[in-house]
Scaffold this active site. Sequence first.
Site, PDB file in Angstrom:
ATOM      1  N   LYS A 271     178.432  96.194  56.487  1.00 54.66           N
ATOM      2  CA  LYS A 271     179.229  96.902  57.491  1.00 54.66           C
ATOM      3  C   LYS A 271     180.625  97.145  56.954  1.00 54.66           C
ATOM      4  CE  LYS A 271     180.289  96.959  62.413  1.00 54.66           C
ATOM      5  NZ  LYS A 271     180.049  96.313  63.724  1.00 54.66           N
TER       6      LYS A 271
ATOM      7  N   GLY B 260     188.259  88.082  67.658  1.00 56.99           N
ATOM      8  CA  GLY B 260     188.254  87.156  66.525  1.00 56.99           C
ATOM      9  C   GLY B 260     186.885  86.579  66.227  1.00 56.99           C
TER      10      GLY B 260
ATOM     11  N   ASN C 174     190.616  95.441  70.856  1.00 56.27           N
ATOM     12  CA  ASN C 174     190.149  94.071  71.018  1.00 56.27           C
ATOM     13  C   ASN C 174     190.573  93.232  69.821  1.00 56.27           C
ATOM     14  OD1 ASN C 174     187.726  92.644  69.459  1.00 56.27           O
ATOM     15  ND2 ASN C 174     187.438  94.873  69.265  1.00 56.27           N
TER      16      ASN C 174
ATOM     17  N   LYS D  59     175.738  90.014  68.171  1.00 54.99           N
ATOM     18  CA  LYS D  59     177.132  89.645  67.955  1.00 54.99           C
ATOM     19  C   LYS D  59     177.247  88.780  66.705  1.00 54.99           C
ATOM     20  CE  LYS D  59     181.064  87.323  70.123  1.00 54.99           C
ATOM     21  NZ  LYS D  59     182.006  88.264  69.483  1.00 54.99           N
ATOM     22  N   GLY D  60     178.346  88.919  65.982  1.00 58.44           N
ATOM     23  CA  GLY D  60     178.537  88.203  64.729  1.00 58.44           C
ATOM     24  C   GLY D  60     178.292  86.712  64.845  1.00 58.44           C
TER      25      GLY D  60
ATOM     26  N   ILE E 137     181.504 103.143  61.395  1.00 64.51           N
ATOM     27  CA  ILE E 137     182.679 102.384  61.004  1.00 64.51           C
ATOM     28  C   ILE E 137     182.894 101.220  61.966  1.00 64.51           C
ATOM     29  CG2 ILE E 137     183.822 104.353  59.934  1.00 64.51           C
ATOM     30  CD1 ILE E 137     185.569 104.609  62.471  1.00 64.51           C
TER      31      ILE E 137
ATOM     32  N   CYS F 299     185.854  93.119  59.849  1.00 71.05           N
ATOM     33  CA  CYS F 299     186.542  92.804  61.098  1.00 71.05           C
ATOM     34  C   CYS F 299     188.037  92.656  60.866  1.00 71.05           C
ATOM     35  CB  CYS F 299     185.984  91.531  61.726  1.00 71.05           C
ATOM     36  SG  CYS F 299     186.777  91.125  63.293  1.00 71.05           S
TER      37      CYS F 299
END
Length: 314
Positions: free
Chosen positions: A176, A83, A80, A56-57, A202, A141
């Site tokens: 990404k 954030g 989603n 996860k980021g 993507i 994102c």
Amino acid sequence: MMSNTASRVQTEPDLSVDIAGVHFKNPVMAASGTFGSGMEYGEFIDLDRLGGIECKGVSAVPWEGNKAPRIAEVYGGMLNAIGLQNPGVDVFIERDLKFLSSYDTRVIANVCGHTIEEYLRVVERLRDEKRVDLLEINVSCPNVKEGAIAFGTDPDVLRDITRKIKNIAAQPVIMKLTPNVTSIAQMAKAAEEGGADGISLINTITGMKIDVERGKFALANRTGGLSGPAIHPVAVRMVYEAAHAVSIPVIGMGGIATWQDAVEMMLAGASAVAVGAMNFHDPHCMEKIVAGMEDYAVRHKISKITEIIGAVHD
């Protein structure tokens, strides 16, 4: 006497792939943001069965993320607007990387930030972490008000941030990419020109859902990222266009739910694939995808799975 054909033992196909000089036992990995760092899923599946985990980021400091509600179910997938909530790079190193050190699977750290300086702080912090095999730089994102997608929609900005990250990174750098652009080929080329060792795509497609009974937005953020099977055809098209625009490897993702989806993505040009939203529906889906790809290779007499990369034809 048995014939040579009858006596021949069927050997297992080689599912291993190489991404930017890093060897993966198979091309199936967990997509960032859907799997944490594997800690919770490790109670249900064998993490060593996976080719890799895109964590996860992680940001330089803890992020709270967006206000709730942050998830909404939609036809063919989900929206989603989390954030990029995360506890920050220090916790990631002390907790997540320590947990992953006991597993034999590749670790891809996903890096996020509001500014270029924030990205660089995380990359610098991870330089000496041997458990991190690659960096995936999230410039795509759609749910962060500053940064993130802003870096991934302008080719000049994307080229610049890629170059700056490459100048200090110790690990190979995967950029990404967002699908929310006019030309994915142009963005792929910009990342390659900036020195990226690979690209992944993507990320989610920006969408919206309205609760018709209440007349209100389903998400507090109003918009969110659409993921799940609904976006798979778009992802396949974009992976195909990106893979044919650059010479660096592509990690394909977007709506992969079955082994057929994964094979399709590789035929389009992906060197590996990442599974996201489907993990919420079926925690065992990636194990099933690996098994399905093995069976596919046997049935089609494919000795090495890399033979199918970009092999689609008319």
